[in-house]
Scaffold this active site. Sequence first.
Site, PDB file in Angstrom:
ATOM      1  N   ASP A 265       0.805  -1.220   0.000  1.00 48.64           N
ATOM      2  CA  ASP A 265       0.000   0.000   0.000  1.00 48.64           C
ATOM      3  C   ASP A 265       0.840   1.274   0.000  1.00 48.64           C
ATOM      4  O   ASP A 265       2.074   1.223   0.159  1.00 48.64           O
ATOM      5  CB  ASP A 265      -0.952  -0.011   1.209  1.00 48.64           C
ATOM      6  CG  ASP A 265      -0.268  -0.477   2.502  1.00 48.64           C
ATOM      7  OD1 ASP A 265       0.985  -0.421   2.580  1.00 48.64           O
ATOM      8  OD2 ASP A 265      -0.968  -0.909   3.431  1.00 48.64           O
TER       9      ASP A 265
ATOM     10  N   ASP B 237      -7.227  -2.725  14.666  1.00 48.84           N
ATOM     11  CA  ASP B 237      -8.627  -2.968  14.289  1.00 48.84           C
ATOM     12  C   ASP B 237      -8.777  -4.191  13.377  1.00 48.84           C
ATOM     13  O   ASP B 237      -9.850  -4.437  12.835  1.00 48.84           O
ATOM     14  CB  ASP B 237      -9.216  -1.721  13.608  1.00 48.84           C
ATOM     15  CG  ASP B 237      -8.501  -1.369  12.297  1.00 48.84           C
ATOM     16  OD1 ASP B 237      -7.560  -2.088  11.903  1.00 48.84           O
ATOM     17  OD2 ASP B 237      -8.887  -0.368  11.670  1.00 48.84           O
TER      18      ASP B 237
ATOM     19  N   HIS C  27      -7.151  -4.736  10.530  1.00 50.33           N
ATOM     20  CA  HIS C  27      -6.918  -4.532   9.089  1.00 50.33           C
ATOM     21  C   HIS C  27      -5.637  -5.237   8.625  1.00 50.33           C
ATOM     22  O   HIS C  27      -4.699  -5.400   9.397  1.00 50.33           O
ATOM     23  CB  HIS C  27      -6.902  -3.044   8.706  1.00 50.33           C
ATOM     24  CG  HIS C  27      -5.718  -2.259   9.179  1.00 50.33           C
ATOM     25  ND1 HIS C  27      -5.809  -0.996   9.713  1.00 50.33           N
ATOM     26  CD2 HIS C  27      -4.392  -2.541   9.183  1.00 50.33           C
ATOM     27  CE1 HIS C  27      -4.609  -0.545  10.011  1.00 50.33           C
ATOM     28  NE2 HIS C  27      -3.725  -1.472   9.700  1.00 50.33           N
TER      29      HIS C  27
ATOM     30  N   GLU D 193      -9.565  -1.866   5.669  1.00 51.88           N
ATOM     31  CA  GLU D 193     -10.169  -1.564   6.961  1.00 51.88           C
ATOM     32  C   GLU D 193     -11.402  -2.441   7.198  1.00 51.88           C
ATOM     33  O   GLU D 193     -11.938  -3.034   6.243  1.00 51.88           O
ATOM     34  CB  GLU D 193     -10.563  -0.082   6.995  1.00 51.88           C
ATOM     35  CG  GLU D 193      -9.389   0.875   6.871  1.00 51.88           C
ATOM     36  CD  GLU D 193      -8.542   0.972   8.141  1.00 51.88           C
ATOM     37  OE1 GLU D 193      -8.470  -0.002   8.911  1.00 51.88           O
ATOM     38  OE2 GLU D 193      -7.920   2.032   8.349  1.00 51.88           O
TER      39      GLU D 193
HETATM   40  P1  PGA Z   1       2.447  -1.614  12.803  1.00 51.53           P
HETATM   41  O1  PGA Z   1       1.251  -1.513  11.763  1.00 51.53           O
HETATM   42  O2  PGA Z   1       3.370  -2.663  12.297  1.00 51.53           O
HETATM   43  O3  PGA Z   1       3.097  -0.242  12.773  1.00 51.53           O
HETATM   44  O4  PGA Z   1       1.854  -1.948  14.119  1.00 51.53           O
HETATM   45  C1  PGA Z   1       0.663  -2.671  11.287  1.00 51.53           C
HETATM   46  C2  PGA Z   1      -0.479  -2.344  10.352  1.00 51.53           C
HETATM   47  O5  PGA Z   1      -1.149  -1.317  10.521  1.00 51.53           O
HETATM   48  O6  PGA Z   1      -0.719  -3.141   9.430  1.00 51.53           O
END
Ligand code: PGA
Length: 260
Positions: A67, A136, A138, A143
């Site tokens: 992404d 959450d 995702h 999302e």
């Molecule tokens: P993080 O993010 O590795 O910074 O915890 C993970 C994500 O949002 O996929």
Amino acid sequence: MRVVILENAEAVAEFAALQFIHQVSGKPDSVLGLATGSTPLGTYGKLIKAHREGRISFRRVCTFNLDEYLGLSPDHSQSYHRFMRESLFDHIDISSGNTHVPRGDVNDIEKEIEEYERAIEAAGGIDLQLLGIGTDGHIAFNEPGSSLASRTRVKTLTRRTREDNARFFGSLDEVPKMALTMGIGTILESRSILLLACGEGKADAIQKTVEGPITSLVPGSALQLHSRVTIAVDIKAASKLSQLEYYADCERNRTELGKV
Ligand code: PGA
């Protein structure tokens, strides 16, 4: 799903790096799916070290990132293009022409989306996709509520994701509101998937991903539909799983069978 519970974030990074080394030594022209965020940083550090020690070469490897924030140019300090260059690409022997991160700053975003999906297909599909997970649930920027069949597209970020990521920006207001992301359907086409999570903050998302019902409200749960998924977590991220003993038994038996 293979669930691997490790002592700490360092052990998770070591385990993940080994999976990549194993993949690339078996297929030097592997197509790797890469992720950003704080979780994969340790893995990238281990891969850089392994490269310096001559244990892995990326010369024939091709990569696709999950992404990019909408509106950020590749040189923006918080763009995922920049993150990947600084955290991995600049330190290994990969050719820049073989690295792909979707562009979030182009005028014709639909064309970018179409070309990104086509490029993955033209490369022969992703052999090993690395994933983090949001608090959450995702995966990439899919999302809660994302279609489980979704393809690469623009997605609106939840307030929770923007708050989680505000630590990288000056303030919440500076976090982009949208991102370009591979879809869940796109991710599920990868031949194998490795999801990493560390820390208590991820425990709920991991429990729902591994043991909850498959629902678009927990995008990670879609991974239950894939036949080759490994979830590698530290003890804290594993703390809400109900079948801990069974996962440990499975790992012991794998070791007995001599599997990596
Ligand atoms: P993080 O993010 O590795 O910074 O915890 C993970 C994500 O949002 O996929």
